[in-house]
Design a protein around this motif. Structure first.
Motif, short mmCIF file in Angstrom:
data_model
loop_
_atom_site.label_atom_id
_atom_site.label_comp_id
_atom_site.label_asym_id
_atom_site.label_seq_id
_atom_site.Cartn_x
_atom_site.Cartn_y
_atom_site.Cartn_z
N THR A 43 -7.40 4.77 5.75
CA THR A 43 -5.97 5.01 5.93
C THR A 43 -5.70 6.48 5.69
OG1 THR A 43 -5.37 2.78 5.24
CG2 THR A 43 -3.65 4.45 5.09
N GLY A 95 1.18 5.78 5.44
CA GLY A 95 -0.21 5.77 5.88
C GLY A 95 -0.39 5.22 7.28
N THR A 96 -1.42 5.73 7.94
CA THR A 96 -1.83 5.24 9.26
C THR A 96 -3.26 4.75 9.15
OG1 THR A 96 -0.42 6.82 10.44
CG2 THR A 96 -2.24 5.82 11.68
N ARG A 97 -3.46 3.51 9.53
CA ARG A 97 -4.79 2.92 9.40
C ARG A 97 -5.60 3.20 10.66
NH1 ARG A 97 -6.27 -3.08 8.81
NH2 ARG A 97 -8.41 -2.92 8.08
N ASP A 141 -9.60 5.15 1.21
CA ASP A 141 -10.44 4.01 1.55
C ASP A 141 -9.96 2.80 0.76
OD1 ASP A 141 -12.61 6.56 1.67
OD2 ASP A 141 -12.62 5.15 3.34
N CYS A 142 -10.35 1.62 1.26
CA CYS A 142 -9.88 0.38 0.64
C CYS A 142 -10.24 0.33 -0.84
CB CYS A 142 -10.52 -0.78 1.40
SG CYS A 142 -9.82 -2.37 0.95
N PRO A 164 -2.59 -0.44 13.13
CA PRO A 164 -3.83 0.32 13.13
C PRO A 164 -4.17 0.94 14.49
CG PRO A 164 -4.33 -2.00 13.20
CD PRO A 164 -2.83 -1.89 13.11
N LYS A 205 0.80 -1.23 0.00
CA LYS A 205 0.00 0.00 0.00
C LYS A 205 0.83 1.27 0.00
CE LYS A 205 -3.58 -2.62 0.29
NZ LYS A 205 -4.23 -2.99 -0.97
N ARG A 237 -6.89 11.01 2.68
CA ARG A 237 -7.54 9.83 3.19
C ARG A 237 -7.68 8.84 2.03
NH1 ARG A 237 -13.22 9.10 6.09
NH2 ARG A 237 -13.66 7.07 5.13
N SER A 274 -13.20 5.46 9.40
CA SER A 274 -12.32 4.31 9.21
C SER A 274 -11.72 4.36 7.81
CB SER A 274 -13.09 2.99 9.39
OG SER A 274 -13.57 2.88 10.71
#
Lengths: 115, 110
Positions: B85, B103-105, B39-40, B10, A41, B37, B83
């Protein structure tokens, strides 16, 4: 209207093939980018173009050749695809602001899978 | 040293909590700072720019400390929809380069 659009969204191809990804932005920005997001990622810059001129090439293998026919378009051609090229490729654009860099807008990504 | 460093998380917090993310950058000449931000399976989207004086947008507050080369993001009253990353982004030694942290989840639970 999509601000930054790239095609295709998904690309599955065999090792050794050549493929292209296209990107267009309608924001009037002067700078466009290609980023690669791998399986971990991490988003890594590959290329940056300003007004059609290549500004940044982050030691990407020369199998990757970007082309910018005009400042609204930045395409990415990849020769002799390898398994390690599997990733999500994002196109983005932003505007220079007197030495500062305004925020970048991203396309939806192209998920490339090499089999 | 990485150009932009973030704690990967996370961070798992209940709804309504306040959570803070930090980011450090290595290039003292960097001029532009952002939080994105992601998202998945989606593209990164701008959350907010970060200004020297600090700035706030609703529940989100960003701070920049140039002396310590440090950026923070504070989220108050967390929602389930937060919610995602969160990516710290800094301009590089060239203004034509935007460098992303890893990134920080964040996971917000009911």
């Amino acid at each position: 209207d999509t601000a930054v659009s790239q095609t295709p969204k998904y690309l599955v191809t065999q090792m050794g093939n050549d493929k292209s990804i296209k990107c267009e932005q309608n924001l009037g920005h002067d700078t466009m980018y290609w980023y690669k997001q791998d399986s971990k990622k991490f988003l890594k810059i590959m290329f940056s173009y300003n007004n059609k001129e290549l500004i940044i090439n982050e030691t990407v293998p020369n199998r990757f050749s970007p082309k910018s026919p005009d400042k609204a378009h930045l395409n990415l051609h990849i020769n002799s695809l390898e398994l390690g090229d599997s990733a999500v490729y994002f196109c983005a654009s932003s505007q220079s602001r007197g030495g500062y860099r305004a925020e970048a807008f991203f396309g939806q990504g192209t998920r490339l899978t090499v089999v | 040293r990485k150009e932009v460093e973030q704690d990967p998380g996370p961070f798992n917090v209940p709804e309504g909590a306040t959570v803070a993310f930090n980011c450090t950058y290595s290039n003292s000449a960097s001029q532009s700072f952002f939080w994105y931000r992601q998202d998945c399976r989606k593209e990164p989207k701008l959350l907010m720019s970060v200004y020297s004086s600090g700035n706030e947008d609703g529940r989100f507050t960003a701070q920049l400390n140039r002396a310590s080369q440090y950026i923070s993001l504070l989220i108050r009253d967390s929602k389930l929809s937060d919610s995602a990353t969160y990516l710290c982004v800094v301009s590089g030694d060239s203004s034509y380069k935007l460098i992303f942290g890893s990134g920080t989840r964040l996971l917000v639970r009911p």
